[in-house]
Enzyme design. Structure first.
Site, PDB file in Angstrom:
ATOM      1  N   GLU A 132      -9.752  -2.191   5.317  1.00  0.00           N
ATOM      2  CA  GLU A 132     -10.375  -1.943   6.609  1.00  0.00           C
ATOM      3  C   GLU A 132     -11.604  -2.847   6.804  1.00  0.00           C
ATOM      4  O   GLU A 132     -12.154  -3.360   5.824  1.00  0.00           O
ATOM      5  CB  GLU A 132     -10.827  -0.468   6.671  1.00  0.00           C
ATOM      6  CG  GLU A 132      -9.707   0.554   6.472  1.00  0.00           C
ATOM      7  CD  GLU A 132      -8.793   0.714   7.705  1.00  0.00           C
ATOM      8  OE1 GLU A 132      -8.584  -0.273   8.433  1.00  0.00           O
ATOM      9  OE2 GLU A 132      -8.281   1.817   7.907  1.00  0.00           O
ATOM     10  N   ASP A 152       0.814  -1.213   0.000  1.00  0.00           N
ATOM     11  CA  ASP A 152       0.000   0.000   0.000  1.00  0.00           C
ATOM     12  C   ASP A 152       0.847   1.261   0.000  1.00  0.00           C
ATOM     13  O   ASP A 152       2.057   1.216   0.202  1.00  0.00           O
ATOM     14  CB  ASP A 152      -0.962   0.000   1.206  1.00  0.00           C
ATOM     15  CG  ASP A 152      -0.331  -0.559   2.478  1.00  0.00           C
ATOM     16  OD1 ASP A 152       0.899  -0.547   2.592  1.00  0.00           O
ATOM     17  OD2 ASP A 152      -1.093  -0.996   3.354  1.00  0.00           O
ATOM     18  N   HIS A 197      -7.232  -5.068  10.080  1.00  0.00           N
ATOM     19  CA  HIS A 197      -6.934  -4.824   8.667  1.00  0.00           C
ATOM     20  C   HIS A 197      -5.631  -5.502   8.253  1.00  0.00           C
ATOM     21  O   HIS A 197      -4.727  -5.698   9.053  1.00  0.00           O
ATOM     22  CB  HIS A 197      -6.947  -3.321   8.310  1.00  0.00           C
ATOM     23  CG  HIS A 197      -5.776  -2.530   8.766  1.00  0.00           C
ATOM     24  ND1 HIS A 197      -5.847  -1.170   8.980  1.00  0.00           N
ATOM     25  CD2 HIS A 197      -4.484  -2.858   9.039  1.00  0.00           C
ATOM     26  CE1 HIS A 197      -4.674  -0.716   9.349  1.00  0.00           C
ATOM     27  NE2 HIS A 197      -3.821  -1.713   9.398  1.00  0.00           N
ATOM     28  N   ASN A 240      -7.578  -3.184  14.229  1.00  0.00           N
ATOM     29  CA  ASN A 240      -8.950  -3.456  13.807  1.00  0.00           C
ATOM     30  C   ASN A 240      -9.027  -4.674  12.875  1.00  0.00           C
ATOM     31  O   ASN A 240     -10.068  -4.953  12.305  1.00  0.00           O
ATOM     32  CB  ASN A 240      -9.549  -2.225  13.112  1.00  0.00           C
ATOM     33  CG  ASN A 240      -8.761  -1.804  11.872  1.00  0.00           C
ATOM     34  OD1 ASN A 240      -7.854  -2.527  11.440  1.00  0.00           O
ATOM     35  ND2 ASN A 240      -9.110  -0.672  11.288  1.00  0.00           N
TER      36      ASN A 240
HETATM   37  C1  F6R Z   1       1.521  -1.763   6.169  1.00  0.00           C
HETATM   38  C2  F6R Z   1       0.146  -2.234   6.218  1.00  0.00           C
HETATM   39  C3  F6R Z   1      -0.608  -2.353   7.499  1.00  0.00           C
HETATM   40  C4  F6R Z   1       0.246  -2.712   8.727  1.00  0.00           C
HETATM   41  C5  F6R Z   1      -0.615  -2.746   9.974  1.00  0.00           C
HETATM   42  C6  F6R Z   1       0.191  -3.042  11.207  1.00  0.00           C
HETATM   43  O1  F6R Z   1       1.998  -1.751   4.849  1.00  0.00           O
HETATM   44  O2  F6R Z   1      -0.412  -2.487   5.205  1.00  0.00           O
HETATM   45  O3  F6R Z   1      -1.614  -3.322   7.343  1.00  0.00           O
HETATM   46  O4  F6R Z   1       0.864  -3.944   8.513  1.00  0.00           O
HETATM   47  O5  F6R Z   1      -1.282  -1.532  10.142  1.00  0.00           O
HETATM   48  O6  F6R Z   1       1.062  -1.986  11.431  1.00  0.00           O
HETATM   49  P1  F6R Z   1       2.198  -2.088  12.536  1.00  0.00           P
HETATM   50  O7  F6R Z   1       3.123  -3.158  12.105  1.00  0.00           O
HETATM   51  O8  F6R Z   1       2.857  -0.733  12.519  1.00  0.00           O
HETATM   52  O9  F6R Z   1       1.507  -2.385  13.826  1.00  0.00           O
END
Ligand code: F6R
Length: 238
Positions: free
Chosen positions: A141, A67, A136, A134
């Site tokens: 989401e 992303d 995701h 959440n």
């Molecule tokens: C990152 C992404 C997100 C993260 C997720 C967890 O490219 O797509 O899904 O993997 O938000 O983030 P952290 O590792 O910072 O807790």
């Protein structure tokens, strides 16, 4: 799902890096799906160390990232391109790396282009993932349906709150992102989800043992035929 328990984040990172290094040694031209955020930083450090020690060659490896924020300059420190350069790309000999272009004027067209990039590269061999509080994965989401291909996402409040730590204020966090779809993630030949910290314990449990529902996007991974989760003690429990 294959769940590996690591005693702490360092061990989690070493195990994750070994899995990726093993894939690259078996398939030097592997296509990696990569993630940003805190979870994979230790894995990237380990991969860089292996490269610097002459144990790993990225010259034929390609990557696609999950992303990118919409509207953020790619040289901004919070952009996912910059994150990947800082943590991996600038330190290894990988030349072919791709992220969605969050500055594209035609964002729907950019989604189509990115899907084509992944298809042209022959499909993802291993998709590295973190999980949001959440549930995701990527920026997909919680919703009432699973996304298929790359899509334009309105980030929800939980995600904006979580990502505020990378910006000087909540107002600066972009409200939209481009993200690979759940369908793209599920098409990867292997998925590697890394989960660290007590704050992820509830969502890890919901994703791995709860109902499979788009309200918890990561729960779909229960259907993936080759999904490995590495969780540290804080995330998994004793
Ligand atoms: C990152 C992404 C997100 C993260 C997720 C967890 O490219 O797509 O899904 O993997 O938000 O983030 P952290 O590792 O910072 O807790």
């Amino acid at each position: 799902m294959n769940i590996i328990k690591a005693k702490d984040y360092d061990q989690l990172s070493r195990i994750g890096a070994n899995i990726i290094a093993g894939l690259i040694s078996q398939k030097p031209n592997a296509l990696l799906g990569l993630a940003t955020g805190s979870s994979p930083v230790g894995i990237y450090k380990e991969l860089v160390a292996k490269y610097q020690a002459g144990e790993l060659d990225f010259s034929q490896v390609s990557s696609v990232n999950l992303d990118e924020y919409v509207g953020l300059d790619p040289t901004a420190p919070q952009s996912y391109l910059q994150f990947m350069k800082d943590n991996l790309f600038d330190h290894v000999n990988m030349k072919n790396y791709q992220l969605p272009n969050g500055l594209a004027t035609d964002l729907e067209g950019e989604c189509v282009r990115y899907n084509q990039v992944m298809a042209d590269l022959g499909g993802i061999d291993l998709q590295l993932l973190g999980i949001g509080h959440n549930g995701h994965i990527g920026f997909n989401e919680p919703s009432d349906s699973f996304t298929k291909g790359t899509n334009l996402v309105d980030l929800n409040d939980t995600t904006i709150d979580a990502n505020t730590r990378f910006f000087s204020s909540r107002d600066e966090v972009p409200r939209q992102a481009l993200s690979m779809g759940i369908g793209d993630i599920m098409k990867a030949k292997a998925v590697l989800l890394v989960v660290s910290g007590a704050d992820k314990r509830d969502i890890l449990k919901a994703a791995t043992t709860g109902p499979i529902t788009p309200a918890v996007p990561a729960s779909i991974l229960q259907y993936h035929p080759n999904c490995t989760i590495i969780a540290d003690t804080a995330a998994y429990g004793e």
